[in-house]
Structure formats: C-alpha cells, structure tokens
Design a protein around this motif. Structure first.
Motif, mmCIF file in Angstrom:
data_model
loop_
_atom_site.group_PDB
_atom_site.id
_atom_site.type_symbol
_atom_site.label_atom_id
_atom_site.label_comp_id
_atom_site.label_asym_id
_atom_site.label_seq_id
_atom_site.Cartn_x
_atom_site.Cartn_y
_atom_site.Cartn_z
ATOM 1 N N SER A 34 0.791 -1.233 0.000
ATOM 2 C CA SER A 34 0.000 0.000 0.000
ATOM 3 C C SER A 34 0.817 1.273 0.000
ATOM 4 C CB SER A 34 -0.935 0.006 1.223
ATOM 5 O OG SER A 34 -0.188 -0.083 2.429
ATOM 6 N N SER A 35 2.083 1.239 0.419
ATOM 7 C CA SER A 35 2.827 2.486 0.522
ATOM 8 C C SER A 35 4.297 2.280 0.151
ATOM 9 C CB SER A 35 2.725 3.051 1.943
ATOM 10 O OG SER A 35 3.401 4.280 2.050
ATOM 11 N N PRO A 36 4.706 2.726 -1.067
ATOM 12 C CA PRO A 36 3.846 3.248 -2.126
ATOM 13 C C PRO A 36 3.027 2.122 -2.746
ATOM 14 C CG PRO A 36 6.068 3.004 -2.952
ATOM 15 C CD PRO A 36 6.130 2.671 -1.489
ATOM 16 N N THR A 37 1.917 2.456 -3.349
ATOM 17 C CA THR A 37 1.019 1.454 -3.907
ATOM 18 C C THR A 37 1.746 0.673 -4.989
ATOM 19 O OG1 THR A 37 -0.713 3.091 -3.582
ATOM 20 C CG2 THR A 37 -1.303 1.096 -4.763
ATOM 21 N N THR A 38 2.033 -0.596 -4.711
ATOM 22 C CA THR A 38 2.886 -1.406 -5.575
ATOM 23 C C THR A 38 2.201 -2.716 -5.918
ATOM 24 O OG1 THR A 38 4.872 -0.464 -4.549
ATOM 25 C CG2 THR A 38 5.148 -2.519 -5.758
ATOM 26 N N VAL A 39 2.252 -3.088 -7.195
ATOM 27 C CA VAL A 39 1.729 -4.367 -7.670
ATOM 28 C C VAL A 39 2.864 -5.099 -8.365
ATOM 29 C CG1 VAL A 39 0.048 -5.530 -9.134
ATOM 30 C CG2 VAL A 39 -0.579 -3.410 -7.972
ATOM 31 N N SER A 40 3.238 -6.252 -7.844
ATOM 32 C CA SER A 40 4.333 -7.036 -8.417
ATOM 33 C C SER A 40 3.793 -8.341 -8.971
ATOM 34 C CB SER A 40 5.398 -7.297 -7.343
ATOM 35 O OG SER A 40 6.478 -8.018 -7.897
ATOM 36 N N CYS A 41 3.831 -8.479 -10.301
ATOM 37 C CA CYS A 41 3.295 -9.666 -10.988
ATOM 38 C C CYS A 41 4.357 -10.259 -11.917
ATOM 39 C CB CYS A 41 2.065 -9.309 -11.803
ATOM 40 S SG CYS A 41 0.727 -8.515 -10.889
ATOM 41 N N GLN A 42 5.596 -10.230 -11.531
ATOM 42 C CA GLN A 42 6.664 -10.665 -12.424
ATOM 43 C C GLN A 42 6.809 -12.170 -12.455
ATOM 44 O OE1 GLN A 42 10.462 -9.327 -10.940
ATOM 45 N NE2 GLN A 42 9.727 -9.280 -8.838
ATOM 46 N N ALA A 43 7.234 -12.677 -13.635
ATOM 47 C CA ALA A 43 7.605 -14.091 -13.811
ATOM 48 C C ALA A 43 6.486 -15.058 -13.462
ATOM 49 C CB ALA A 43 8.861 -14.396 -12.999
ATOM 50 N N HIS A 44 5.286 -14.852 -14.036
ATOM 51 C CA HIS A 44 4.176 -15.786 -13.830
ATOM 52 C C HIS A 44 3.573 -16.269 -15.141
ATOM 53 C CE1 HIS A 44 3.806 -15.895 -9.491
ATOM 54 N NE2 HIS A 44 3.957 -14.591 -9.431
ATOM 55 N N ASN A 45 4.299 -16.066 -16.255
ATOM 56 C CA ASN A 45 3.853 -16.543 -17.571
ATOM 57 C C ASN A 45 2.490 -15.976 -17.982
ATOM 58 O OD1 ASN A 45 6.124 -18.157 -18.218
ATOM 59 N ND2 ASN A 45 5.353 -19.784 -16.898
ATOM 60 N N PHE A 46 2.183 -14.770 -17.524
ATOM 61 C CA PHE A 46 0.940 -14.121 -17.971
ATOM 62 C C PHE A 46 0.989 -13.888 -19.483
ATOM 63 C CE2 PHE A 46 0.804 -12.361 -13.498
ATOM 64 C CZ PHE A 46 -0.343 -13.068 -13.129
ATOM 65 N N LEU A 47 -0.095 -14.223 -20.167
ATOM 66 C CA LEU A 47 -0.201 -13.973 -21.607
ATOM 67 C C LEU A 47 -0.797 -12.609 -21.900
ATOM 68 C CD1 LEU A 47 -1.465 -17.478 -22.821
ATOM 69 C CD2 LEU A 47 0.878 -16.580 -22.841
ATOM 70 N N MET A 48 -1.414 -12.009 -20.893
ATOM 71 C CA MET A 48 -1.980 -10.673 -21.034
ATOM 72 C C MET A 48 -1.866 -9.958 -19.690
ATOM 73 S SD MET A 48 -6.039 -11.632 -21.209
ATOM 74 C CE MET A 48 -5.738 -12.660 -22.655
ATOM 75 N N VAL A 49 -2.073 -8.660 -19.718
ATOM 76 C CA VAL A 49 -2.028 -7.891 -18.483
ATOM 77 C C VAL A 49 -3.133 -8.402 -17.561
ATOM 78 C CG1 VAL A 49 -2.279 -5.595 -17.470
ATOM 79 C CG2 VAL A 49 -1.083 -5.875 -19.646
ATOM 80 N N PRO A 50 -2.808 -8.815 -16.343
ATOM 81 C CA PRO A 50 -3.827 -9.401 -15.455
ATOM 82 C C PRO A 50 -4.887 -8.383 -15.062
ATOM 83 C CG PRO A 50 -1.781 -9.015 -14.263
ATOM 84 C CD PRO A 50 -1.483 -8.782 -15.705
ATOM 85 N N GLU A 51 -6.093 -8.871 -14.892
ATOM 86 C CA GLU A 51 -7.183 -8.014 -14.445
ATOM 87 C C GLU A 51 -7.113 -7.811 -12.939
ATOM 88 O OE1 GLU A 51 -10.821 -9.751 -15.668
ATOM 89 O OE2 GLU A 51 -10.417 -9.532 -17.825
ATOM 90 N N GLY A 52 -7.717 -6.727 -12.480
ATOM 91 C CA GLY A 52 -7.801 -6.481 -11.051
ATOM 92 C C GLY A 52 -6.674 -5.669 -10.474
ATOM 93 N N ILE A 53 -5.843 -5.059 -11.326
ATOM 94 C CA ILE A 53 -4.800 -4.193 -10.788
ATOM 95 C C ILE A 53 -5.481 -2.975 -10.160
ATOM 96 C CG2 ILE A 53 -2.860 -2.689 -11.386
ATOM 97 C CD1 ILE A 53 -2.119 -4.613 -13.578
ATOM 98 N N PRO A 54 -5.206 -2.691 -8.894
ATOM 99 C CA PRO A 54 -5.858 -1.549 -8.227
ATOM 100 C C PRO A 54 -5.676 -0.266 -9.042
ATOM 101 C CG PRO A 54 -4.683 -2.861 -6.618
ATOM 102 C CD PRO A 54 -4.325 -3.430 -7.956
ATOM 103 N N PRO A 55 -6.741 0.501 -9.203
ATOM 104 C CA PRO A 55 -6.699 1.669 -10.097
ATOM 105 C C PRO A 55 -5.726 2.759 -9.677
ATOM 106 C CG PRO A 55 -8.740 1.624 -8.824
ATOM 107 C CD PRO A 55 -8.067 0.314 -8.600
ATOM 108 N N HIS A 56 -5.361 2.809 -8.410
ATOM 109 C CA HIS A 56 -4.452 3.857 -7.952
ATOM 110 C C HIS A 56 -3.028 3.337 -7.756
ATOM 111 C CE1 HIS A 56 -7.510 6.961 -7.378
ATOM 112 N NE2 HIS A 56 -8.301 5.979 -6.949
ATOM 113 N N SER A 57 -2.679 2.237 -8.418
ATOM 114 C CA SER A 57 -1.337 1.669 -8.287
ATOM 115 C C SER A 57 -0.294 2.616 -8.868
ATOM 116 C CB SER A 57 -1.265 0.318 -9.000
ATOM 117 O OG SER A 57 -2.199 -0.585 -8.455
#
Length: 467
Positions: A34-57
């Motif tokens: 939450s501080s700073p608002t951080t989303v870490s989705c590295q190295a998971h073989n995602f084929l597209m940008v994952p849904e549900g990323i918090p809008p204020h990231s």
C-alpha cells in the motif's frame, strides 16, 4: 470495549496503518503493497495484463512474463513506474499511455518482436524521465516519436537494428542526459541528428557500422563529457567535429580502420591538443603506418599534408565557441521540472552484461549535493538518475569514469595527459517498499515475517472486539 459493528473497520484501518499486503484486492499470483502502492506480478507466464490491478497503483512490475500486446485501459493514469521488460510484446496501442501525466519511468526493453512504434505512442507524458527501448528489434524510429518528452533524462535504444536517425528526432529532449545507441546498425551521423540535445552528458555510439560523420554532427552537444565511437567502420573523422565538444573528457576511438593520411591530419592535431582521456586509434593504412597509434604520430608522418586550413578552422571555432558557451551556460534557465540529483555510480565489479531480467529496483536519492572544497564533479550531471540501470550500461560507465587500462579485443587505452580530480557521489539505495515488493514476489505471495506477526496481532484484536 468497542462496538461490535466497528470490528471490521478497525481491522482494515490497522492493516492500512501497518502497510500489510491485502491479498484480496490484488490480482491473482501477484503481491501488492500500500505504501507506495505497488503491484508485483513478475515471472508468472501471464499472456496478457492481469485483471484487477488496483486503479491507484503507482508502481507496476510485470517483467518476465509472456504478454503480447498493450491496449488502452490496461493501466491507470496514476501509474508512476511501469516495468514491462522481457515479455513478448508485438503491438502497443498508440493510446495505451494516453493521459499518464504521472508516469516517470517506462521500461519496454527486451521485447524482441516489437519492431515498430507509432509516432503517438509516448505523447502526453510530461514527467517521463527514463524510457527503455533496448533490444526491441526496432529497425527505425518514426518522426515525432519523442515529441513533447521535455523531462526525459535517460533514453535506452541500444541493441536494436536501427540504421538511420531522422534529423531533429531528439529536438524536444533538451533535458536528456544520457543517450544509449550502441549495438545498432547506424552508418552515418548528419548535421541535425543530435539537434536540441543541449544537456547531453553521455553519448554511446559504439558497436555500430558508422562510416561517415558530418563535421557539424555534434554542434549542439556543449555539455557532452563522454563519447564512445569504438568498434565502428570509421576511416576518418574531422577534428573540427570534435572541436565542437568543449566539455569532452572521455573519448573512445579504438576498433576503427583509421586511414592515417591527410584526411585524418585534423583529427591527429585535435588529439594532440585534447587534455582528456582518449583510447588508442590504430592506423589501418598506409602500409608503413599500419598498427601504429594515430596519437603517437608526428608531423613527419604527414609529409605531403599542409593541414593549415583544418588547423585554422579548429582554432577559430574553438575560441568563438568558448565565448558563446559561457554566455549560454550562465544565461540558460532550466526547465522547472528538472531535479538536481547526480546519476547513480557504476558497480565496483566489471562483470559482463547479464540478461535484462537481472535488474535492480529503483533507488532513492540520498545525495545532499555537497562536495569537499576544491573537488571537481566530472560527471557534470544535474538531473535525477534513473531508478534502475542495466549492468551492461554500468560497465560502460565504469570504463568512462575510472579510465580502464584496456578494453577486450583491443590494445591498451592511452593515458590521460591531465587526470581529472573527481568526487564520486554516494551510493543510492532502493526504497524499502520496492525491495519488499520484489522480495515477496519471488515467493509468489509469501508474506514477510513482520507482516505475519502483525496479522496475528490484528487477528487477536479482532477476536477481542467480537467477544
């Protein structure tokens, strides 16, 4: 003690105040803070940008996946740092980053099949200061692709397939400090190739196919301190061309087939006057001079060359330029968004360049801006450094700043006639929030020990409230 209906609210407030990861508000397989608002989705073989990323990231890390395209709406305009390197991106909607007025760093590097960009891709990014486009298979850059990026300080274009740079391509980048163009297929530099780069400090052009450089190619680079031209196909280079660089301190010319005849007489004369650090420049021809260093030649080695015209031009231009440079330096007003911080120092090791996934997180600035009395800041850097830099770039910077004794594949560098006295800035460390996010993401959502303890305390408090 507390009202029964306030238990959940109290728990949420406690989690927020302790900066605990809230897994239910985070995309699956990602870690959020939450501080700073951080989303870490590295190295998971995602084929597209994952849904549900918090809008204020503010910080989004999506490197080392298999994402193929970027579309409008994938990210929020509140994003400050966005890492998308080492994916399979082949298409970027020109509106993907439209309205991202807070974006400061964008890394699209190591997307080898990207190959082309629309001219509007980076329009409307007033705060962008670091743009990474290395190893993207780019063969050309459209006119206007960097238009309006007046805060940009670091531009990484190395290891592509670029053959030609259009005139005025960088004209809006008046705050650009470092430009990395090495490892491309450039064969010529024209008079206005670097027009507008009045703040440029480092220009890396090695490992290209350069055969021709216009004598006015560097006319706007009054603050350039480092120029790498090694391992190209240059047979000649006008001394007048280099005389337009009054701040130059580090020059690399090795690995070119120099023709040490009348065409290089002006270069020989300029090198004789240069008081910075320069590499060897071994002669390829004529046969009697083959293998000798151009810098070590004497006037007798140019028996049929008067050289008077070129020498006079160099002397006249340099004198006039120093006067205009003084006026320009004292009268220039910096852009209000410019931030006064030095670049990060190079690493102590001289290891080879690793894969692009070997990146460090963004550092925070810790320099107080002071140096001992009489010390000289050789970097001449006035802006905030990028939040991460590849080790291959660090290695090149170390070569420039420390004056190495030799470069692999070539002979020893020449020793500088005047060794500059520099004060290295203190090391910059990454902020704890990003360190925590990176460390936790590798464990695929595993909580930090402190976070677990806090969760247990929160659970106990919640149980007490319910009772």
């Amino acid at each position: 003690m507390f009202k029964r209906g306030c238990g959940l609210e109290f728990f949420l407030m406690l989690c927020t105040s302790l900066e605990l990861p809230l897994s239910w508000s985070c995309p699956r397989h990602c870690v959020c803070y939450s501080s700073p608002t951080t989303v870490s989705c590295q190295a998971h073989n995602f084929l597209m940008v994952p849904e549900g990323i918090p809008p204020h990231s503010e910080r989004i890390f999506l490197q080392n996946n298999r994402i193929t395209m970027l579309l409008r709406g994938h990210f929020s305009p509140h994003t400050v740092t966005l890492w998308l390197y080492s994916n399979n991106i082949t298409f970027i909607d020109p509106d993907t980053f439209q309205g991202f007025t807070q974006l400061e760093e964008l890394d699209l590097g190591d997307n080898r099949y990207l190959r082309a960009l629309a001219a509007e891709t980076f329009s409307g990014l007033p705060k962008l200061h670091a743009l990474h486009l290395y190893r993207c298979g780019l063969t050309s850059l459209p006119s206007g692709v960097f238009q309006g990026l007046r805060s940009l300080q670091y531009l990484y274009l190395q290891d592509n397939r670029i053959e030609f740079l259009q005139d005025n391509l960088f004209a809006d980048l008046m705050n650009l400090s470092q430009l990395f163009l090495h490892g491309n297929r450039l064969w010529s530099l024209h008079q206005n190739t670097f027009h507008g780069l009045s703040s440029l400090d480092r220009l890396l052009l090695h490992e290209n196919q350069l055969q021709w450089v216009h004598r006015g190619a560097f006319h706007d680079l009054k603050k350039l301190t480092t120029l790498y031209l090694f391992n190209n196909s240059l047979a000649e280079l006008s001394g007048e061309c280099l005389a337009q660089l009054p701040s130059l301190e580090y020059l690399r010319l090795n690995g070119n087939p120099w023709e040490c005849d009348c065409k290089t007489r002006s270069l020989w004369d300029w090198l004789d006057r240069f008081r910075g650090s320069s590499s060897s420049a071994l002669c390829e021809s004529p046969p009697d001079l083959r293998g000798r260093d151009l810098k070590r030649l004497t006037k007798e080695d140019f028996p049929n060359c008067s050289g008077s015209e070129s020498l006079h031009q160099i002397k006249t231009w340099t004198t006039a330029d120093k006067v205009s440079f003084k006026k320009d330096h004292h009268g220039r007003h910096h852009h209000p968004s410019t931030r006064q911080h030095p670049p990060p120092p190079p690493p102590s090791d001289g290891s080879d360049a690793p894969s692009s996934s070997d990146k460090s997180p963004p550092p925070s600035s810790t320099d107080d801006g002071h140096r001992p009395h009489g010390a000289r800041n050789c970097s001449r850097q006035r802006y905030r450094g990028p939040k991460k830099i590849l080790k291959e770039v660090h290695t090149l910077e170390e070569m420039a700043d420390k004056e190495p004794q030799e470069y692999p594949g070539d002979g020893k560098f020449g020793h500088p006639r005047k060794k500059p006295k520099c004060t290295r800035p203190p090391p910059l460390r990454p902020p704890s929030g990003v360190q925590q996010a990176n460390g936790s993401s590798a464990a695929s959502g595993q909580q930090h020990p402190t976070a677990c303890l806090m969760n247990l305390i929160a659970s106990a408090l919640l149980a007490a409230v319910i009772r």
